[in-house]
Scaffold this motif. Structure first.
Motif, PDB file in Angstrom:
ATOM      1  N   ALA A 160     -16.671  12.749 -43.464  1.00  0.00           N
ATOM      2  CA  ALA A 160     -17.694  13.771 -43.691  1.00  0.00           C
ATOM      3  C   ALA A 160     -18.427  13.535 -45.005  1.00  0.00           C
ATOM      4  N   HIS A 164     -22.331  12.850 -45.354  1.00  0.00           N
ATOM      5  CA  HIS A 164     -23.124  13.739 -46.206  1.00  0.00           C
ATOM      6  C   HIS A 164     -23.983  12.927 -47.181  1.00  0.00           C
ATOM      7  N   GLY A 315     -24.844  20.827 -40.572  1.00  0.00           N
ATOM      8  CA  GLY A 315     -23.707  20.996 -39.671  1.00  0.00           C
ATOM      9  C   GLY A 315     -23.988  21.964 -38.542  1.00  0.00           C
ATOM     10  N   GLY A 320     -23.228  16.719 -38.747  1.00  0.00           N
ATOM     11  CA  GLY A 320     -21.996  16.306 -39.406  1.00  0.00           C
ATOM     12  C   GLY A 320     -22.076  16.541 -40.902  1.00  0.00           C
ATOM     13  N   GLY A 341     -14.733  21.668 -47.588  1.00  0.00           N
ATOM     14  CA  GLY A 341     -16.096  21.185 -47.404  1.00  0.00           C
ATOM     15  C   GLY A 341     -17.019  21.597 -48.520  1.00  0.00           C
TER      16      GLY A 341
END
Length: 363
Positions: A160, A164, A315, A320, A341
């Motif tokens: 992730a 990002h 997201g 994602g 997150g």
């Protein structure tokens, strides 16, 4: 040298939270159930009060104050980790020791001292990162629920994070390309300036969630007309709507920074360049762009931090990134997953802002 008294406030907040707070840690039967709150004065080990002299040094009017604050933050984290490990001794395997509001307030206030504007701030941040790595590698933080959640999802968090970063850079590059074209077009024709500002300004007032929602059916209709785009990797959900939406948001600050930089050159300098026989292209490359670099970097700094934050909302459309972890945690009512997150997003934004801030000041 900056005065010390403003830094007394976050130090006082941190101490007050630890002394009077009632929920530094909570012991829960599992990751979803609420736990029993426990005050810091009952669970922290005695050596945790090394915080007192370190916080005092962190508020002192000397250039190494951020380094002392960084040491205080590491001591506080180590103490919370040791307290969590003690609480879990003899508990059920599914039990979790979770950081409470008191701990988060104390950690946030101490972190404010680390990143307080002044000398040695970047060095303190680097030492803090190294110290965090050492605590994690040494297993000091293993008792904390957040660390347990991270170990369970290590690969997902790593993937992730990379997604990002890729989405942030791609959206920023797309916005920079669009803003550059529009800035040059506005430079050639001043009539376009007001129209472009109104167009991109209109995008700014649309909530990000609404913009992503509008892009999904529009892209679905476009892909229905041109199915070859789907074969090329475009989709109505996923990275495509996220990148387009974020790039539109980033274009306005980049456009204004580029326009300001391109028009900030002294007319006398432009006349001298013209007298030397420079055409528009050479004048742009050798005069306008170098002299406008501080303005460009200022806009890039703002846009880059915005990109890191806005990608989190990607997201919602299946792009994602770390936002997917945040929304998954919200769906499960799992606080640790939400933080897993959210905290890297905050760290990335701070790192990007600090790094580009250094470049901006040097320019």
């Amino acid at each position: 040298m900056t005065p010390a008294w403003p830094r007394l406030l976050p130090a006082a907040v941190a101490l007050a939270a630890l002394i009077f707070g009632q929920d530094a840690l909570s012991l829960a039967p599992n990751r979803l159930m609420p736990g029993v709150p426990l005050p810091a004065r009952e669970v922290l080990p005695g050596w945790a009060w090394l915080l007192l002299p370190l916080l005092a040094l962190g508020t002192a009017p000397w250039r190494h104050a951020p380094i002392a604050a960084s040491a205080a933050l590491l001591v506080l984290l180590a103490a919370l980790g040791a307290a969590a490990a003690g609480l879990l001794e003899g508990a059920a395997p599914a039990a979790r020791a979770t950081l409470g509001a008191t701990a988060w307030v104390a950690l946030g206030a101490t972190a404010a001292l680390v990143f307080w504007p002044g000398q040695r701030r970047l060095l303190a941040a680097a030492l803090l990162a190294l110290g965090l790595g050492a605590l994690a590698w040494g297993g000091v933080l293993d008792g904390l629920s957040l660390a347990v959640e991270f170990r369970a999802r290590r690969e997902a968090v790593g993937a992730a994070l990379l997604t990002h970063l890729w989405l942030s850079l791609a959206a920023l590059a797309l916005a920079l390309a669009l803003a550059s074209v529009l800035a040059l077009a506005g430079l050639a024709s001043t009539r376009l300036t007001g129209f472009l500002d109104a167009l991109l300004g209109g995008v700014q007032v649309v909530p990000a969630i609404a913009l992503f929602g509008l892009l999904v059916p529009l892209l679905a209709a476009l892909l229905g007309v041109f199915p070859g785009l789907r074969a090329a990797g475009f989709g109505a959900i996923g990275a495509t709507p996220a990148l387009i939406g974020i790039a539109l948001y980033l274009s306005l600050p980049l456009l204004r920074a580029l326009r300001t930089g391109l028009t900030a050159t002294d007319p006398a300098v432009l006349q001298a360049a013209t007298a030397l026989g420079m055409g528009r292209g050479r004048m742009l490359a050798w005069v306008r762009l170098p002299l406008g670099l501080p303005h460009f970097l200022g806009g890039l700094r703002v846009a880059a931090v915005q990109a890191v934050g806005l990608v989190t909302l990607g997201g919602l459309v299946g792009a994602g990134g770390l936002g997917a972890l945040v929304f998954e945690g919200m769906a499960q009512f799992a606080t640790d997953l939400i933080l897993l997150g959210a905290l890297p997003v905050v760290a990335l934004a701070l790192a990007v802002d600090a790094g580009l801030g250094v470049l901006e000041r040097r320019a």
